[in-house]
Scaffold this motif. Structure first.
Motif, PDB file in Angstrom:
ATOM      1  N   VAL A 102      16.257 -60.861   5.062  1.00  0.00           N
ATOM      2  CA  VAL A 102      17.225 -61.409   6.019  1.00  0.00           C
ATOM      3  C   VAL A 102      16.499 -62.006   7.222  1.00  0.00           C
ATOM      4  CG1 VAL A 102      19.258 -60.919   7.423  1.00  0.00           C
ATOM      5  CG2 VAL A 102      18.854 -59.608   5.321  1.00  0.00           C
ATOM      6  N   ASN A 103      16.805 -63.259   7.519  1.00  0.00           N
ATOM      7  CA  ASN A 103      16.356 -63.882   8.763  1.00  0.00           C
ATOM      8  C   ASN A 103      17.442 -63.654   9.811  1.00  0.00           C
ATOM      9  OD1 ASN A 103      14.072 -64.999   7.423  1.00  0.00           O
ATOM     10  ND2 ASN A 103      15.334 -66.717   6.716  1.00  0.00           N
ATOM     11  N   VAL A 104      17.104 -63.005  10.914  1.00  0.00           N
ATOM     12  CA  VAL A 104      18.096 -62.712  11.953  1.00  0.00           C
ATOM     13  C   VAL A 104      17.903 -63.691  13.095  1.00  0.00           C
ATOM     14  CG1 VAL A 104      19.068 -60.962  13.469  1.00  0.00           C
ATOM     15  CG2 VAL A 104      18.028 -60.280  11.284  1.00  0.00           C
ATOM     16  N   LEU A 105      18.935 -64.508  13.351  1.00  0.00           N
ATOM     17  CA  LEU A 105      18.839 -65.587  14.339  1.00  0.00           C
ATOM     18  C   LEU A 105      19.949 -65.434  15.379  1.00  0.00           C
ATOM     19  CD1 LEU A 105      18.271 -68.470  11.768  1.00  0.00           C
ATOM     20  CD2 LEU A 105      16.530 -67.093  12.939  1.00  0.00           C
ATOM     21  N   GLN A 149      12.328 -63.853   9.332  1.00  0.00           N
ATOM     22  CA  GLN A 149      12.189 -64.469  10.652  1.00  0.00           C
ATOM     23  C   GLN A 149      13.180 -63.858  11.640  1.00  0.00           C
ATOM     24  OE1 GLN A 149      12.830 -68.687  10.586  1.00  0.00           O
ATOM     25  NE2 GLN A 149      12.771 -68.891  12.821  1.00  0.00           N
ATOM     26  N   ALA A 186      18.586 -69.230  17.024  1.00  0.00           N
ATOM     27  CA  ALA A 186      19.156 -70.117  16.012  1.00  0.00           C
ATOM     28  C   ALA A 186      18.759 -71.557  16.288  1.00  0.00           C
ATOM     29  CB  ALA A 186      20.679 -69.981  15.994  1.00  0.00           C
ATOM     30  N   THR A 187      18.832 -72.378  15.292  1.00  0.00           N
ATOM     31  CA  THR A 187      18.524 -73.807  15.451  1.00  0.00           C
ATOM     32  C   THR A 187      19.618 -74.499  16.269  1.00  0.00           C
ATOM     33  OG1 THR A 187      19.687 -74.338  13.397  1.00  0.00           O
ATOM     34  CG2 THR A 187      17.349 -73.823  13.230  1.00  0.00           C
ATOM     35  N   ARG A 227      19.252 -74.682   0.625  1.00  0.00           N
ATOM     36  CA  ARG A 227      17.926 -74.059   0.560  1.00  0.00           C
ATOM     37  C   ARG A 227      17.565 -73.668  -0.869  1.00  0.00           C
ATOM     38  NH1 ARG A 227      18.433 -68.989   4.254  1.00  0.00           N
ATOM     39  NH2 ARG A 227      19.794 -70.454   5.338  1.00  0.00           N
ATOM     40  N   GLU A 260      15.831 -65.986   0.441  1.00  0.00           N
ATOM     41  CA  GLU A 260      16.157 -65.300   1.690  1.00  0.00           C
ATOM     42  C   GLU A 260      17.496 -65.794   2.239  1.00  0.00           C
ATOM     43  OE1 GLU A 260      14.530 -69.163   2.957  1.00  0.00           O
ATOM     44  OE2 GLU A 260      13.927 -67.677   1.462  1.00  0.00           O
ATOM     45  N   ASP A 286      20.211 -65.881   5.876  1.00  0.00           N
ATOM     46  CA  ASP A 286      20.223 -65.869   7.335  1.00  0.00           C
ATOM     47  C   ASP A 286      21.436 -65.108   7.849  1.00  0.00           C
ATOM     48  OD1 ASP A 286      18.061 -67.517   7.070  1.00  0.00           O
ATOM     49  OD2 ASP A 286      19.120 -69.350   7.698  1.00  0.00           O
ATOM     50  N   ILE A 306      23.195 -65.276  11.315  1.00  0.00           N
ATOM     51  CA  ILE A 306      23.230 -65.972  12.600  1.00  0.00           C
ATOM     52  C   ILE A 306      24.253 -65.266  13.484  1.00  0.00           C
ATOM     53  CG2 ILE A 306      23.590 -68.180  13.745  1.00  0.00           C
ATOM     54  CD1 ILE A 306      22.944 -69.554  11.101  1.00  0.00           C
TER      55      ILE A 306
END
Length: 209
Positions: free
Chosen positions: A92-95, A120, A124-125, A166, A170, A172, A174
């Motif tokens: 998990v990417n945590v943003l 990551q 966030a983007t 993607r 993985e 995300d 957000i």
């Protein structure tokens, strides 16, 4: 004419035959009876030619329909649960898409304690920064919509799941401005257990007529 029935004057009485009211009443009643019998007979003929009797018979047969069950396994049998990954198999990417600093790291640490792999961690983007109004958004490839994302969703009630283009496995998380924390661990574990529980077998009961 003379004697007792002598007619005098210029006007003569009209001699009429007495009315037979009894006969008229009898004729009227007889006519009504004949018309009634004729009408009833006409209706019977219509039913015969239009199949009225068949509809009644069909209705009677429908009430007698019996319920039969197709041969199945034991009543307690259930269909197997779908194959879902374990938390330790999900990265998990945590943003963080909120103005609150440190929120991504706190959330990532808690997810790690619950068995998830952490990728990551950061902001966030621009596509999502300060644009997520709910608790959060879960992002992953299309195949993850039925695998990884449902498992991750048990940890954050109310999060929206989406698929993107993607290629990696993985996912995300957000964090949105409505985020107040992850789901309580006990509730999350119950949701995960329910997600992996076998589904009740489909009802194969059929009615035969």
């Amino acid at each position: 004419m003379g004697g007792k029935y002598r007619i005098t004057g210029n006007t003569y009485p009209r001699m009429r035959r007495p009315r037979r009211r009894g006969r008229l009443v009898f004729l009227a009643v007889a006519s009504v009876a004949v018309l009634g019998v004729f009408g009833w007979g006409t209706l019977q003929l219509i039913d015969v030619f239009t199949g009225g009797g068949e509809r009644a018979s069909a209705a009677g047969t429908k009430k007698d329909c019996s319920t039969k069950a197709a041969p199945t396994a034991s009543p307690s049998a259930a269909s197997p649960a779908r194959a879902l990954p374990e938390p330790g198999q999900i990265t998990v990417n945590v943003l963080n898409a909120t103005p609150r600093s440190g929120l991504a790291k706190q959330t990532a640490d808690e997810l790690k304690k619950r068995g998830f792999r952490i990728g990551q961690v950061g902001n966030a983007t621009k596509e999502f920064d300060k644009k997520v109004g709910g608790a959060g958004i879960l992002l992953g490839r299309t195949s993850s919509m039925n695998t990884s994302l449902p498992v991750l969703a048990t940890q954050l009630a109310g999060a929206e799941s989406r698929a993107d283009a993607r290629k990696g496995a993985e996912v995300d998380l957000i964090i949105g401005t409505g985020f107040k924390g992850l789901t309580q661990q006990a509730a999350a574990e119950k949701a995960l257990a329910d997600l992996n529980a076998p589904r009740p077998a489909a009802d194969t009961t059929k009615k035969s007529c």
